[in-house]
Scaffold this motif. Structure first.
Motif, PDB file in Angstrom:
ATOM      1  N   THR A 246      -5.847 -10.553  -4.494  1.00 51.85           N
ATOM      2  CA  THR A 246      -6.014 -11.523  -5.464  1.00 51.85           C
ATOM      3  C   THR A 246      -5.252 -10.814  -6.942  1.00 51.85           C
ATOM      4  O   THR A 246      -4.550 -11.370  -7.723  1.00 51.85           O
ATOM      5  CB  THR A 246      -7.414 -11.731  -6.177  1.00 51.85           C
ATOM      6  OG1 THR A 246      -8.101 -12.418  -5.082  1.00 51.85           O
ATOM      7  CG2 THR A 246      -7.431 -12.574  -7.230  1.00 51.85           C
ATOM      8  N   SER A 247      -5.612  -9.392  -7.067  1.00 51.50           N
ATOM      9  CA  SER A 247      -4.757  -8.849  -7.976  1.00 51.50           C
ATOM     10  C   SER A 247      -3.451  -8.626  -7.989  1.00 51.50           C
ATOM     11  O   SER A 247      -2.689  -8.920  -8.831  1.00 51.50           O
ATOM     12  CB  SER A 247      -5.270  -7.259  -8.477  1.00 51.50           C
ATOM     13  OG  SER A 247      -5.106  -6.529  -7.097  1.00 51.50           O
ATOM     14  N   LEU A 248      -2.913  -8.644  -6.664  1.00 55.97           N
ATOM     15  CA  LEU A 248      -1.435  -8.478  -6.390  1.00 55.97           C
ATOM     16  C   LEU A 248      -0.664  -9.781  -6.844  1.00 55.97           C
ATOM     17  O   LEU A 248       0.335  -9.748  -7.440  1.00 55.97           O
ATOM     18  CB  LEU A 248      -1.302  -8.254  -5.074  1.00 55.97           C
ATOM     19  CG  LEU A 248      -1.662  -6.857  -4.498  1.00 55.97           C
ATOM     20  CD1 LEU A 248      -1.422  -6.663  -2.976  1.00 55.97           C
ATOM     21  CD2 LEU A 248      -1.086  -5.690  -5.048  1.00 55.97           C
ATOM     22  N   ALA A 281      -1.124  -3.324  -7.506  1.00 51.05           N
ATOM     23  CA  ALA A 281      -0.685  -4.649  -8.356  1.00 51.05           C
ATOM     24  C   ALA A 281       0.126  -4.007  -9.455  1.00 51.05           C
ATOM     25  O   ALA A 281       0.968  -4.756 -10.023  1.00 51.05           O
ATOM     26  CB  ALA A 281      -2.129  -5.020  -8.958  1.00 51.05           C
ATOM     27  N   ALA A 282       0.054  -2.763 -10.059  1.00 53.75           N
ATOM     28  CA  ALA A 282       0.877  -2.384 -11.140  1.00 53.75           C
ATOM     29  C   ALA A 282       2.283  -2.187 -10.572  1.00 53.75           C
ATOM     30  O   ALA A 282       3.065  -2.638 -11.327  1.00 53.75           O
ATOM     31  CB  ALA A 282       0.446  -0.906 -11.704  1.00 53.75           C
ATOM     32  N   LEU A 321       4.832  -8.151  -3.006  1.00 54.47           N
ATOM     33  CA  LEU A 321       3.370  -7.967  -2.549  1.00 54.47           C
ATOM     34  C   LEU A 321       3.254  -7.018  -1.227  1.00 54.47           C
ATOM     35  O   LEU A 321       2.370  -6.458  -1.371  1.00 54.47           O
ATOM     36  CB  LEU A 321       2.919  -9.433  -2.049  1.00 54.47           C
ATOM     37  CG  LEU A 321       2.972 -10.608  -3.182  1.00 54.47           C
ATOM     38  CD1 LEU A 321       2.938 -12.043  -2.551  1.00 54.47           C
ATOM     39  CD2 LEU A 321       1.766 -10.191  -4.149  1.00 54.47           C
ATOM     40  N   GLY A 322       4.388  -7.151  -0.463  1.00 54.12           N
ATOM     41  CA  GLY A 322       4.114  -6.155   0.633  1.00 54.12           C
ATOM     42  C   GLY A 322       4.237  -4.796   0.103  1.00 54.12           C
ATOM     43  O   GLY A 322       3.322  -3.883   0.949  1.00 54.12           O
ATOM     44  N   LEU A 323       5.019  -4.248  -0.753  1.00 48.76           N
ATOM     45  CA  LEU A 323       5.191  -2.902  -1.189  1.00 48.76           C
ATOM     46  C   LEU A 323       3.940  -2.767  -2.072  1.00 48.76           C
ATOM     47  O   LEU A 323       3.490  -1.687  -2.025  1.00 48.76           O
ATOM     48  CB  LEU A 323       6.275  -2.705  -1.823  1.00 48.76           C
ATOM     49  CG  LEU A 323       7.801  -2.860  -1.054  1.00 48.76           C
ATOM     50  CD1 LEU A 323       8.836  -3.052  -1.998  1.00 48.76           C
ATOM     51  CD2 LEU A 323       7.810  -1.654  -0.293  1.00 48.76           C
ATOM     52  N   GLY A 324       3.553  -3.690  -2.690  1.00 51.23           N
ATOM     53  CA  GLY A 324       2.100  -3.396  -3.614  1.00 51.23           C
ATOM     54  C   GLY A 324       1.104  -2.954  -2.440  1.00 51.23           C
ATOM     55  O   GLY A 324       0.183  -2.226  -2.856  1.00 51.23           O
ATOM     56  N   TRP A 325       1.105  -3.843  -1.548  1.00 57.06           N
ATOM     57  CA  TRP A 325      -0.143  -3.442  -0.432  1.00 57.06           C
ATOM     58  C   TRP A 325      -0.118  -2.038   0.123  1.00 57.06           C
ATOM     59  O   TRP A 325      -1.072  -1.564   0.253  1.00 57.06           O
ATOM     60  CB  TRP A 325      -0.106  -4.567   0.389  1.00 57.06           C
ATOM     61  CG  TRP A 325      -1.222  -4.282   1.639  1.00 57.06           C
ATOM     62  CD1 TRP A 325      -2.581  -4.698   1.866  1.00 57.06           C
ATOM     63  CD2 TRP A 325      -0.807  -3.692   2.800  1.00 57.06           C
ATOM     64  NE1 TRP A 325      -2.975  -4.160   2.863  1.00 57.06           N
ATOM     65  CE2 TRP A 325      -1.934  -3.783   3.606  1.00 57.06           C
ATOM     66  CE3 TRP A 325       0.397  -3.111   3.461  1.00 57.06           C
ATOM     67  CZ2 TRP A 325      -1.941  -3.188   5.071  1.00 57.06           C
ATOM     68  CZ3 TRP A 325       0.268  -2.830   4.708  1.00 57.06           C
ATOM     69  CH2 TRP A 325      -0.689  -2.736   5.490  1.00 57.06           C
ATOM     70  N   LEU A 326       1.274  -2.027   0.355  1.00 57.07           N
ATOM     71  CA  LEU A 326       1.358  -0.433   1.095  1.00 57.07           C
ATOM     72  C   LEU A 326       1.191   0.669   0.266  1.00 57.07           C
ATOM     73  O   LEU A 326       0.541   1.448   0.628  1.00 57.07           O
ATOM     74  CB  LEU A 326       2.983  -0.653   1.478  1.00 57.07           C
ATOM     75  CG  LEU A 326       3.561   0.962   2.090  1.00 57.07           C
ATOM     76  CD1 LEU A 326       2.749   1.296   3.420  1.00 57.07           C
ATOM     77  CD2 LEU A 326       4.902   0.727   2.405  1.00 57.07           C
ATOM     78  N   THR A 327       1.497   0.454  -1.245  1.00 60.12           N
ATOM     79  CA  THR A 327       1.384   1.531  -2.207  1.00 60.12           C
ATOM     80  C   THR A 327      -0.467   1.668  -2.241  1.00 60.12           C
ATOM     81  O   THR A 327      -0.859   2.929  -2.363  1.00 60.12           O
ATOM     82  CB  THR A 327       1.794   0.977  -3.482  1.00 60.12           C
ATOM     83  OG1 THR A 327       3.108   0.930  -3.473  1.00 60.12           O
ATOM     84  CG2 THR A 327       1.372   1.903  -4.572  1.00 60.12           C
ATOM     85  N   ILE A 330      -1.171   3.939   0.569  1.00 63.39           N
ATOM     86  CA  ILE A 330      -0.691   5.245   0.549  1.00 63.39           C
ATOM     87  C   ILE A 330      -1.688   6.121  -0.611  1.00 63.39           C
ATOM     88  O   ILE A 330      -2.150   7.383  -0.101  1.00 63.39           O
ATOM     89  CB  ILE A 330       0.794   5.188   0.037  1.00 63.39           C
ATOM     90  CG1 ILE A 330       1.755   4.608   1.001  1.00 63.39           C
ATOM     91  CG2 ILE A 330       1.152   6.618  -0.517  1.00 63.39           C
ATOM     92  CD1 ILE A 330       3.032   4.484   0.481  1.00 63.39           C
ATOM     93  N   TYR A 331      -1.918   5.445  -1.603  1.00 60.29           N
ATOM     94  CA  TYR A 331      -3.022   5.974  -2.451  1.00 60.29           C
ATOM     95  C   TYR A 331      -4.073   6.459  -1.810  1.00 60.29           C
ATOM     96  O   TYR A 331      -4.946   7.466  -1.986  1.00 60.29           O
ATOM     97  CB  TYR A 331      -3.206   5.274  -3.717  1.00 60.29           C
ATOM     98  CG  TYR A 331      -2.194   5.487  -4.656  1.00 60.29           C
ATOM     99  CD1 TYR A 331      -2.529   6.415  -5.685  1.00 60.29           C
ATOM    100  CD2 TYR A 331      -1.016   4.685  -4.678  1.00 60.29           C
ATOM    101  CE1 TYR A 331      -1.405   6.532  -6.872  1.00 60.29           C
ATOM    102  CE2 TYR A 331      -0.145   5.125  -5.727  1.00 60.29           C
ATOM    103  CZ  TYR A 331      -0.448   5.856  -6.743  1.00 60.29           C
ATOM    104  OH  TYR A 331       0.514   5.990  -7.846  1.00 60.29           O
ATOM    105  N   ALA A 332      -4.779   5.427  -0.891  1.00 58.19           N
ATOM    106  CA  ALA A 332      -6.141   5.529  -0.312  1.00 58.19           C
ATOM    107  C   ALA A 332      -5.889   6.824   0.951  1.00 58.19           C
ATOM    108  O   ALA A 332      -6.787   7.483   0.982  1.00 58.19           O
ATOM    109  CB  ALA A 332      -6.569   4.506   0.643  1.00 58.19           C
TER     110      ALA A 332
END
Length: 375
Positions: A246-248, A281-282, A321-327, A330-332
Motif C-alpha cells: 500500500t505504501s509503495l 516507499a521512499a 515498485l519491485g526495487l522498493g520491495w527489494l529495498t 535488504i533493510y530487514a
C-alpha cells in the motif's frame, strides 16, 4: 505558535544538514563538467546495442542535469544518432540521481539508501532502454548532425573569449531552465584549453547555471519537508499505510505527477521517513518523482514515439515498485527497522560550519535569482 516553532526548527535543521553536502555535490558536478567533454557522451550512446543502453544508464547517474535540463540534452542525443534505447535510458537515469542528490542522500538518509538510489536508477533506466530498443527504428530517416544540445546545426570551436562569456536564453534551451544550454566542449577543445580555464568554466556552470535551475526547487523541497515535520504526526505512515505494498503504491501515485528534481525530493523523502515511511516507499518516491513529469512525457512522445511512452512509464512504475520491495527486504536482512530507519542516523545538530554553508548556499541561490531577474 507551536506549529510555527516546529516548522521553523525542522526547516532550519534540514537546511543545516543538507547545505554542506549540496555544496559538495555541486563541486563534484563542476569536476564532471571540467573533465568530461560533451562529445564523449555522444560517442558512447550512438550505437543501437545493449551496451549503449548500459553506457547511457551509467553516464546519466552522475551527470549534473535536472529533470528539466535533461530534456534538451536527450533531444540532442537522439538527433545526434543515439538509439531509442540509449535516449530512453539517459532520460531516466539522469534526473533520478546525480552527484548533488547522492551527496544530499548521504546527509539526510543513510549509507544504504545512498547506494540503493543510484543503483536503482541504473537498473530502471537499463530495463526501460532495453525494452525501448525492441521498437523498430525507421532507418530511412538519418538524424541530422547536431551537438549534444539542439542549439546549433554543427559544433563550432569556441574561442577563449566566447567560452568566458557564453550565455543563452530559456527559449534556446527548449525548456523552462538554462541547464544544458551553456558552452559545449569537444575532446579537442578540452585538450587545447588550460585546466584552470576549464575548471573555472565548470565552477561557473555548477554554481551558476545548475544552481540557478535547481536552487529554488531545493529550497522549496526543504520548506515542504519542514511542513511535513510540523503537520504530520510521528508514526502516521505506519498507522495509515501499514501494508507494505500500500505504501509503495501510494508513493508511486504521489510521485508520478509531481514535478520535483532529484535534489529537492531528498529532504521531502527524509521527512516522510521520519513519520514512518518505509525505505522502499521512499525509494519509489525518489525514483518516480524526478523522472516523470508532463514535460518529459511530452518529449518522449514526440522524440521517441507513443509506444516509447508506455515503455517509459511502465518501466519506471514496475521497477520502482519491485526495487522498493527489494529495498525493504535488504533493510530487514540487515536487521534495520524499516519503520524508524532514518532516526538512528538523523543528526539534529547545527554547527558553525553548517551555518556558514547555509549562508553560502542561500547567497548563491539569491544571486542566481537576481541575475535571472536582471536579464
Amino acid at each position: 505558535m507551536a506549529f510555527l516553532t516546529t516548522f521553523a526548527h525542522d526547516t532550519w535543521v534540514i537546511l543545516n544538514e543538507s547545505a554542506p553536502y549540496v555544496l559538495l555535490g555541486f563541486f563534484v558536478a563542476a569536476l564532471v563538467k571540467t573533465f568530461v567533454p560533451d562529445d564523449f557522451v555522444v560517442r558512447h550512446l550512438g550505437k543501437e546495442s545493449w551496451s549503449s543502453v548500459f553506457k547511457a544508464s551509467i553516464l546519466g547517474v552522475p551527470l549534473p542535469l535536472c529533470s528539466c535540463g535533461v530534456i534538451p540534452a536527450a533531444t540532442g542525443l537522439r538527433k545526434q544518432g543515439a538509439s531509442r534505447g540509449a535516449t530512453t535510458a539517459f532520460l531516466i537515469s539522469t534526473p533520478e540521481t546525480g552527484a548533488d542528490s547522492i551527496a544530499v542522500t548521504w546527509a539526510l538518509l543513510d549509507p544504504v539508501m545512498t547506494i540503493m538510489r543510484p543503483l536503482a536508477a541504473f537498473v530502471t533506466a537499463s530495463v526501460a532502454g532495453l525494452l525501448a530498443n525492441v521498437i523498430p527504428e525507421k532507418k530511412s530517416e538519418a538524424p541530422a548532425f547536431e551537438t549534444i544540445f539542439p542549439m546549433a546545426e554543427k559544433p563550432a570551436p569556441h574561442t577563449h573569449d566566447s567560452h568566458d562569456n557564453c550565455s543563452c536564453s530559456d527559449s534556446d534551451a527548449g525548456c523552462g531552465c538554462s541547464s544544458g544550454c551553456g558552452c559545449h566542449s569537444t575532446t579537442e577543445e578540452m585538450k587545447s584549453t588550460p585546466l584552470a580555464k576549464r575548471f573555472k568554466g565548470g565552477m561557473e556552470f555548477a554554481f551558476g547555471e545548475m544552481l540557478s535551475d535547481i536552487g529554488v526547487w531545493l529550497l522549496g523541497g526543504i520548506l515542504v519537508a519542514g511542513l511535513i515535520g510540523a503537520l504530520i504526526p510521528d508514526g502516521f505512515f505506519t498507522e495509515m499505510l501499514g501494508g507494505e505494498w500500500t505504501s509503495l503504491l501510494v508513493m508511486l501515485v504521489f510521485g508520478v505527477p509531481l514535478y520535483v528534481c532529484a535534489t529537492a525530493s531528498t529532504p521531502i523523502a527524509a521527512s516522510l521517513a521520519l513519520k514512518g515511511l518505509s525505505p522502499g516507499a521512499a525509494l519509489v518516491f525518489l525514483l518516480a518523482g524526478p523522472a516523470t513529469n508532463a514535460a518529459t512525457i511530452a518529449v518522449v512522445s514526440r522524440v521517441l514515439g507513443k509506444k516509447a511512452v508506455s515503455i517509459y512509464l511502465g518501466s519506471i512504475a514496475i521497477c520502482s515498485l519491485g526495487l522498493g520491495w527489494l529495498t525493504n527486504k535488504i533493510y530487514a536482512s540487515l536487521g534495520m527497522d524499516i519503520t524508524s530507519w532514518v532516526r538512528e542516523t538523523h543528526i539534529d545538530e547545527v554547527t558553525p560550519f553548517s551555518i556558514v554553508c547555509v549562508v553560502v548556499l542561500l547567497a548563491l541561490v539569491f544571486r542566481s535569482l537576481r541575475k535571472k531577474h536582471v536579464h
